[in-house]
Structure formats: structure tokens, C-alpha cells
Design an enzyme around this catalytic site. Structure first.
Site, PDB file in Angstrom:
ATOM      1  N   CYS B  87       0.858  -1.175   0.000  1.00  0.00           N
ATOM      2  CA  CYS B  87       0.000   0.000   0.000  1.00  0.00           C
ATOM      3  C   CYS B  87       0.899   1.232   0.000  1.00  0.00           C
ATOM      4  O   CYS B  87       1.477   1.583   1.021  1.00  0.00           O
ATOM      5  CB  CYS B  87      -0.894  -0.010   1.238  1.00  0.00           C
ATOM      6  SG  CYS B  87      -2.007   1.381   1.275  1.00  0.00           S
ATOM      7  N   LEU B  88       1.058   1.820  -1.171  1.00  0.00           N
ATOM      8  CA  LEU B  88       1.950   2.963  -1.297  1.00  0.00           C
ATOM      9  C   LEU B  88       1.357   3.895  -2.343  1.00  0.00           C
ATOM     10  O   LEU B  88       1.077   3.478  -3.463  1.00  0.00           O
ATOM     11  CB  LEU B  88       3.339   2.464  -1.724  1.00  0.00           C
ATOM     12  CG  LEU B  88       4.476   3.468  -1.771  1.00  0.00           C
ATOM     13  CD1 LEU B  88       4.762   4.042  -0.381  1.00  0.00           C
ATOM     14  CD2 LEU B  88       5.750   2.813  -2.305  1.00  0.00           C
TER      15      LEU B  88
END
Lengths: 534, 151
Positions: B87-88
Site C-alpha cells: 500500500c503505497l
């Protein structure tokens, strides 16, 4: 559509925070996919002991549903198996079940192994070493093992898959002397050709780790005669599995394990008579194309596609394919607009610009939707799929061994073309793991089941330059690519054109116009682009 | 193999000539769009001493869309789930074509130094990270030892 699109449904957003695909313990699939023997609906949760018979059952259920259409999400049985395989203990049990229950004659068997393992967390080094010990791999277990050819084949598929996924130290640790001896002993021509085939593919996957590649090459050199050279001669066998072995052996000799004093196959080919072939520049990355450009095979875990070199714009055209393997392939026609989304599981027939027949699941594909054909058309190795395109009558017809399977006009639904512009169609195909077929683009006299209506064939109406006829081995292709020189004043986004514009109002530059028209924000500062100044 | 965009050739050449410290990214022998990546766990993080394998794939419309990156080595981190998905923001809505393979990998390395449990992908990990950071860090160290230290 390759069934791996289940995976991509979940991964498409590259792991967004709201991804809910991992079956967390509070996500309980209902027991609808299972039968009475798992009346305790939560037996598969980590807290429970998993029983082999339960796992066997789930795997067979998965095999049943995997060929079905209209499933937008992974079937529940698959989710349950993932939950079990989440822990190392359960993972080993799932592997053992797969080895023992997946039948050799089900063309979707390998697909089940691939899908299951692909979406499980990878095991650590200790676990894979333990697995190899359990498989009890040695020269002896190859020749007089207790295992059936089917179990050996499943084991090789699993070994190959892990070798690829764990490329690096774990893959090196798996390739023990025993593993190597076992796989190479399996290459004996007297063995069941399916076992030979998957042993060879497993070795190929181990060789993705360079240390292993050297080990395998050395081992081959110690043999009296390199076993690949014997296997390569099966290339023209009338037995379809043997022909696949020959293809893979030749591929390995040209691409992975070259032998001293053996010329590359492409150097020996006389292709003067070939005027249309599979286009190596128009294929997804992992597809294997034979040195004569007429045969294609996929051993990757993605859905690999290719278009041919010749473009059809009008008239009636026909080509044939010899089905080598009975699994999922989507063979038909596509325009250049059709995209190869191999990792997402989309190929020919999965957009509005293409139509394809899949004789494994017996489905006509167009726009990623499928319909069963009006006539029975399940393909078996050795069958001939005929594909006819009649542009003026807006028809494409699929034949199996000369019998009409389906007539469809779906490909011609795409309208809204600028006046005067004609659509070009290409013979095209997509392949799931371990699938292969051979194309015949003419001459007419070579077709086994020429259709009754007047038609033309590619090979008699076009030609290729000598250079276009060359299918180079991968490593030579890659080397040529790496040595391309790139101008220093190139656009920093594409490096194709000269950087010649400035963005307003922010004033950033270093880009070309072609890239900038695709953008709404400056790539450097994210300021809104109001104007592109030359 | 389809024709390879010059952008990818250029980035690959640069990665080979000027590697990023603590990160190795090697293109696959047969697929120039697929990179085998190893990121070393940053110092003073629970991932220190670990070698984390990732896969990086450049999709058809790269650089107009972000690379697809996934951890292959198991990791205990609130922004990385059990399948290694990350999750970036720059891999999603904050992607810019000016970013590169090297900048993406540096951002991932930075994410290891600074986990963000308020934007979680692995909910149970994030929860523990918030309520009992000491234990979460202990778990992360344990997983690093167990899965990311081959020897």
C-alpha cells in the site's frame, strides 16, 4: 480468458488498502462448494487439523469449477484451500494432495496447480527443502519409483513452479544432487513422454537461477550424450506429446543450454518458402516461438498471446492450427487494437477487437465474454482447428477437423470507423500454461480440411524480408536491445523523441509533445498543465 | 517479445551502471519488463539484516502507469499484506511518469523504515502496530529472522 483473471480481479489496483481478497479468519465461505463430508463448516480454519481426504476433495472440486464460465470471483473451494495453505503445515498437505489426486488426462489439471500455488504465500527455504525430502527425489526414484506417471508429472509441475517463484537461494537449495539426478533421469526417451516433458520444463525453470543453470549444464556435459539432443529429434513425431518434448528440447538447446559445436536452429533454417509467420515483435514476453515462426508454446504462468505477420483487410481467408495440447488456448482473429494483458489473464477474444475459439472449455470468446458453440467442438491433441474469416460477409467460422463448430459475426460489431479506413485482421492466439499449437498459413494444398467456399491463404499473398524471417534466441534478442544507444537530449519520459516542449504555467521541460498530450499534470510538480509550449 | 520501449532500455542501462545502494534490481533473462529485486532491510528498523525479495513488472503502458511491485519474501508490515501487495500512494493515484524503477524501490525501502499503520493493508498487523508497538516490532523482527535471513 485465462482463469488467472481471478487473481487479477483482486490485484488489479496493485494492492489497494481496501483489498479484501485474503480470506481472513472472519471471512467464512459458505459450504456450498463442498459436500456432506465437511459438515463442520469451519474445519479448514487454521485452528483445526486438516485431513488429507478433505483437502483431496477440495482440490477435485476446484478442478471441476475451474473450467466453468461466468465466475467473476475465485470459487470458494479455492479460497478454502488458500486458507489451509496459509500455514506451512497446511501448505505441505495441499501439495501432497495435488500430487496424488490431480489426474493426468484432465487438461485443466496443471492449471489448478498453477492457480493454487500462485496465490499462496511462498514457503520459506526450510519448507521447500522438507518438501524435496518428502518427494524422495533420486535417480532410483525416477526409474523404479513407486509413483505413477501422473504423480511424477504433478511433482515436476510443482517443482518447476517453485523453482521459478523462488528463483535465488531457495531454488538453489531445492536443486540437490537428488533433484537433479531425478529430473535428468526422467529425460530418458523410454519414459512416459508427459513425464519427460514436465521434467524438462522443471529443469528450465530451475535454470532461471544462474547458479542452477551452470550446475545443470555441467551435469548434461557429464552424460555420454546430452539428453536434450536425443529429445530434440522427437520434434517431428506424430505423437503430440513427443512433438512437444521435441519443441521444448530444441528451445532449451537454443536458449538455455547451448551445446558446443551445435549451431542455433535459426542459422540452419531455410525459410525462403515462408511468407507469413507468427510475429516475434507482436507477441507477449514469455511466449515461445519456434525458429520457423509457425509454432508457439507457453510454459509461463500467464496468458501469452501472439499475432501473425500478415494483415487481412478484405476477402475470404483461412488458416489451420494443429492442436498439440488439449488445454486452454484461444485461437482466432484480432486487430492491432486488441491488447495482450498476459499477467491479467486477458488475450485474444477478451476484448471487442478479437474473436477466438477455445476447444478445451468449448467456448467462443469475444469482448471477454463467452458462449458455448452451437456444435460440439471439444479438441484433442492432434485435432485441426480451422479458422475462416469472410470480411465482406462479416463472418468468422471455426471448424474442428473440417466440421463447422460455430459461425459468428461478433468481430464485425465494432463500427464507428472514420470513412475510408479499413480494419486489418490478424490470425492470433493466446495460450495458458503448457499449451502449444502449430500454425499452417498455407500453401492451400497443405491444408487438411480446406473449407468449401472460395478462400485465400496468407502464404500465397505476401512475402517477408530475410531479416523478418529470423526468430532469434531470447538471449541474443535481449543483448541487441541492451546495446541500443540513446540520445542524451531525449524526452525523459519515453526517450523516443527529442525533448522539445515546456509546460505552462509551471515551466518544467525535458519532455516531448507526444508524452505531454497524454498528461493532465506536470510529471515533476503535479501542477495542472494549461498549455504545452514548443 | 514485443518491441521494448526506449524508456525501459534506458532505465535498465542506468540501473546496471549506477546501482542504488542497498537495492538490487536485475531484469529477467527472458523478459525485459520483469525485474528481480532485492531490498535490504534499513538500519534501525525491525527489518535490519533482512534481504527482501520483490518482483517488479512494468506494464504495457509504463511509464504512463505505475510498475506493479510485490514482496515475495514474507514480511510483517502494516502496509504490506500476506500476498506481498504494497500500500503505497506512488504506486496508485500518486504515480507520475517522472518516477522511475529506482525511485519506486527507494520509496519502498523508506516504507520499511517508516511503517504507516494509519493507512493499512494488513489490518491485523496495523491494529497491533497501533495498540502494542513493542510487540508488533518484536513480530516484525521475528519474521525478518525467519523469512528474510536465508542463512
Amino acid at each position: 480468458m485465462g482463469a488467472c483473471h481471478w487473481k487479477c480481479c483482486k490485484n488489479a489496483d496493485n494492492g489497494s488498502a481496501n483489498a479484501t481478497s485474503s480470506p481472513s479468519p472472519d471471512h467464512r465461505p459458505s459450504a456450498s462448494g463442498a459436500q456432506s463430508n465437511d459438515d463442520e463448516s469451519d474445519w479448514y480454519l487454521p485452528s483445526r487439523k486438516y485431513q488429507a481426504k478433505h483437502i483431496d476433495h477440495l482440490i477435485l472440486q476446484t478442478l471441476k469449477v475451474i473450467g466453468k464460465i461466468g465466475i467473476e470471483n475465485p470459487p470458494e473451494v479455492l479460497l478454502k484451500l488458500h486458507t489451509i495453505a496459509d500455514q506451512e503445515e497446511g501448505w505441505i498437505k495441499v501439495i501432497n494432495s495435488m500430487v496424488s489426486v490431480i489426474p493426468i488426462d484432465n487438461p485443466l489439471g496443471p492449471a489448478v496447480i498453477v492457480f493454487l500455488l500462485d496465490d499462496c504465500p511462498l514457503p520459506n527455504k526450510d519448507t521447500v527443502i522438507r518438501l524435496c525430502k518428502m518427494f524422495d527425489l533420486s535417480q532410483e526414484s525416477s526409474s523404479k519409483g513407486r509413483r505413477t506417471p501422473c504423480q511424477q508429472c504433478n511433482m515436476c509441475i510443482i517443482l518447476g513452479l517453485l523453482a521459478e517463484k523462488l528463483a535465488g537461494p531457495s531454488s538453489v537449495a531445492m536443486l540437490t544432487q537428488g533433484t537433479l539426478e531425478y529430473l535428468v533421469a526422467n529425460l530418458d526417451e523410454k519414459n512416459d513422454p508427459v513425464v519427460v516433458l514436465h521434467s524438462l520444463i522443471a529443469l528450465e525453470k530451475f535454470a532461471q537461477t544462474s547458479e542452477n543453470k551452470i550446475t545443470i549444464k555441467k551435469y548434461f556435459e557429464l552424460e555420454n550424450r546430452n539428453p536434450l539432443l536425443n529429445l530434440e529429434s522427437m520434434l517431428n513425431s506424430s505423437d503430440q506429446v513427443r512433438a512437444q518434448v521435441g519443441f521444448c528440447a530444441q528451445w532449451c538447446l537454443d536458449n538455455l543450454f547451448p551445446v558446443l559445436n551445435r549451431k542455433y536452429t535459426y542459422e540452419l533454417m531455410n525459410l525462403k518458402h515462408i511468407n507469413a509467420m507468427l510475429n516475434v515483435k507482436d507477441a507477449s514476453e514469455y511466449l515461445k516461438i519456434s525458429p520457423d515462426g509457425l509454432e508457439a508454446r507457453c510454459d509461463a504462468y500467464s496468458f501469452e498471446s501472439v499475432r501473425c505477420t500478415f494483415e487481412v483487410t478484405s476477402g475470404v481467408w483461412y488458416y489451420e492450427t494443429n492442436i498439440r495440447s488439449a488445454g486452454v488456448m484461444q485461437i482466432g482473429w484480432a486487430t492491432k487494437k486488441s491488447k495482450f494483458l498476459n499477467h491479467e489473464g486477458y488475450g485474444i477474444g477478451d476484448d471487442e477487437y478479437s474473436v477466438a475459439y477455445d476447444g478445451c472449455r468449448q467456448l467462443i470468446w469475444h469482448d471477454a465474454k463467452s458462449d458455448p458453440p452451437p456444435n460440439e467442438g471439444i479438441w484433442r491433441p492432434g485435432d485441426i482447428l480451422g479458422c475462416l474469416l469472410d470480411v465482406e460477409n462479416r463472418e468468422s467460422i471455426f471448424y474442428l477437423n473440417g466440421r463447422v463448430v460455430s459461425v459468428t459475426s461478433q468481430l464485425f460489431n465494432v463500427t464507428s470507423l472514420p470513412p475510408g479506413e479499413r480494419v486489418g485482421y490478424f490470425a492470433a492466439a493466446s495460450f495458458m500454461s503448457f499449451q502449444q499449437c502449430r500454425f499452417n498459413f498455407g500453401n492451400k494444398s497443405t491444408f487438411l480440411y480446406p473449407p468449401s467456399r472460395e478462400f485465400q491463404c496468407f502464404n500465397e499473398h505476401t512475402s517477408l524480408t530475410d531479416e523478418e524471417r529470423i526468430v532469434l534466441p531470447r538471449h541474443i534478442q535481449m543483448e541487441q536491445l541492451r546495446n541500443i544507444l540513446i540520445q542524451e537530449d531525449s524526452c525523459t519520459l519515453c526517450f523516443d523523441s527529442t525533448a522539445d516542449v515546456t509546460l505552462r504555467p509551471c515551466g518544467h521541460s525535458g519532455f516531448c509533445k507526444k508524452c505531454c498530450v497524454m498528461l493532465t499534470e506536470c510529471p515533476m510538480c503535479r501542477a495542472k498543465i494549461c498549455a504545452i509550449e514548443l | 517479445m514485443s518491441a521494448l520501449p526506449r524508456r525501459i532500455i534506458k532505465e535498465t542501462q542506468r540501473l546496471m551502471q549506477e546501482p542504488v545502494p542497498g537495492i538490487s534490481a536485475v531484469p529477467d533473462e527472458s523478459n525485459a519488463r520483469y525485474f528481480h529485486v532485492i531490498v535490504t532491510g534499513p538500519e534501525d528498523s525491525p527489518f535490519e539484516g533482512g534481504l527482501f525479495k520483490l518482483e517488479l513488472f512494468l506494464p504495457e503502458d509504463y511509464p504512463m502507469s505505475a510498475p506493479k511491485v510485490r514482496f515475495i519474501t514474507k514480511i510483517y508490515h502494516p502496509n504490506i499484506d500476506r500476498l506481498g501487495r504494497i500500500c503505497l500512494d506512488i504506486l496508485k493515484d500518486k504515480w507520475s511518469p517522472a518516477l522511475q524503477i529506482r525511485t519506486v524501490l527507494l520509496s519502498i525501502q523508506a516504507l520499511l523504515s517508516a511503517p504507516n499503520p494509519d493507512d493499512p493493508l494488513a489490518n491485523d498487523v496495523a491494529e497491533l502496530w497501533k495498540v502494542n508497538e513493542v510487540e508488533a516490532i518484536r513480530n516484525a523482527k521475528e519474521w525478518t529472522r525467519k523469512y528474510a535471513m536465508e542463512n
